[in-house]
Scaffold this active site. Structure first.
Site, PDB file in Angstrom:
ATOM      1  N   HIS A  21      42.261  42.138  42.359  1.00 53.17           N
ATOM      2  CA  HIS A  21      43.631  41.598  42.320  1.00 53.17           C
ATOM      3  C   HIS A  21      44.417  42.221  41.161  1.00 53.17           C
ATOM      4  O   HIS A  21      45.565  42.617  41.319  1.00 53.17           O
ATOM      5  CB  HIS A  21      43.610  40.078  42.065  1.00 53.17           C
ATOM      6  CG  HIS A  21      43.047  39.247  43.169  1.00 53.17           C
ATOM      7  ND1 HIS A  21      42.081  38.294  42.965  1.00 53.17           N
ATOM      8  CD2 HIS A  21      43.349  39.179  44.491  1.00 53.17           C
ATOM      9  CE1 HIS A  21      41.794  37.681  44.095  1.00 53.17           C
ATOM     10  NE2 HIS A  21      42.541  38.205  45.042  1.00 53.17           N
ATOM     11  N   LYS A  45      42.249  22.489  51.032  1.00 54.26           N
ATOM     12  CA  LYS A  45      41.119  23.295  50.570  1.00 54.26           C
ATOM     13  C   LYS A  45      40.943  23.134  49.061  1.00 54.26           C
ATOM     14  O   LYS A  45      41.804  23.527  48.289  1.00 54.26           O
ATOM     15  CB  LYS A  45      41.387  24.770  50.915  1.00 54.26           C
ATOM     16  CG  LYS A  45      40.147  25.598  51.005  1.00 54.26           C
ATOM     17  CD  LYS A  45      40.460  26.943  51.602  1.00 54.26           C
ATOM     18  CE  LYS A  45      39.424  27.956  51.167  1.00 54.26           C
ATOM     19  NZ  LYS A  45      39.841  29.317  51.444  1.00 54.26           N
ATOM     20  N   SER A 132      37.065  36.991  45.836  1.00 57.52           N
ATOM     21  CA  SER A 132      36.785  35.787  45.042  1.00 57.52           C
ATOM     22  C   SER A 132      35.594  35.038  45.647  1.00 57.52           C
ATOM     23  O   SER A 132      34.738  34.530  44.922  1.00 57.52           O
ATOM     24  CB  SER A 132      38.006  34.860  45.030  1.00 57.52           C
ATOM     25  OG  SER A 132      39.134  35.546  44.588  1.00 57.52           O
TER      26      SER A 132
END
Ligand code: PNS
Length: 162
Positions: A21, A45, A132
């Site tokens: 990222h 989530k 991730s």
């Protein structure tokens, strides 16, 4: 006449931000006057990191870039863009599988707002396998991920898994 400020957004879950990222952020920040990093608020989530922790980590990792603004957003990304004068979505692509998914999203976003463009930046090949989710997965087995995440994230991950 005043020059228009070019604003773009790099959106995602960032649970947590990785070196992949960060590489996209530092390259995209050179292409626009302002690059917003949009952290998705997803009430359905629960992540490893809270939204505040994710924002804090992104701020810490991007403190040397002066045209970055980290924000949280909810709902459709194009609605956030329209409301904030952003006309470009930045996405990183790691692989052919990413291209298929990313193209679908780009077409849908274009359908939702034809004034907003998506640009794809190829992820640096050194991070082409980094996500991730995989970082969190391998960390459960105490794998060494220090070359894959910023140092602030490594410390935060170690604190979470203690
Ligand atoms: O971290 P991710 O999964 O790559 O991020 C995906 C994200 C947050 C960019 C995408 O899910 C998104 O834009 N969500 C907001 C809701 C939305 O606009 N959905 C339509 C996408 S075509």
């Amino acid at each position: 006449m005043d020059k228009k400020i070019r604003k773009a957004i790099f959106a995602g879950s960032f649970d947590p931000i990785t070196n992949g990222h960060l590489d996209i952020i530092s390259r995209a920040s050179k292409l626009f006057d302002e690059l917003q990093i949009g952290v998705l608020i997803n009430p359905n989530k629960k992540g490893l990191f809270s939204l505040e922790e994710r924002v804090e980590l992104i701020n810490a990792c991007t403190k040397d870039l002066d045209n970055i603004k980290v924000i949280k957003f909810q709902g459709l990304l194009v609605n956030y863009c329209r409301a904030h004068g952003i006309d470009t979505l930045v996405r990183g692509v790691r692989s052919e599988a990413d291209v298929n998914y990313e193209l679908q999203m780009a077409h849908m976003n274009k359908e939702l707002d034809s004034n907003i463009e998506t640009i794809f930046l190829p992820t640096n090949k050194q991070y082409s396998f980094v996500s991730s989710s995989l970082i969190k997965e391998v960390l459960k087995f105490e794998a060494d991920v220090k070359h894959l995440v910023p140092k602030e994230v490594l410390i935060a991950l170690e604190n979470k898994t203690k």
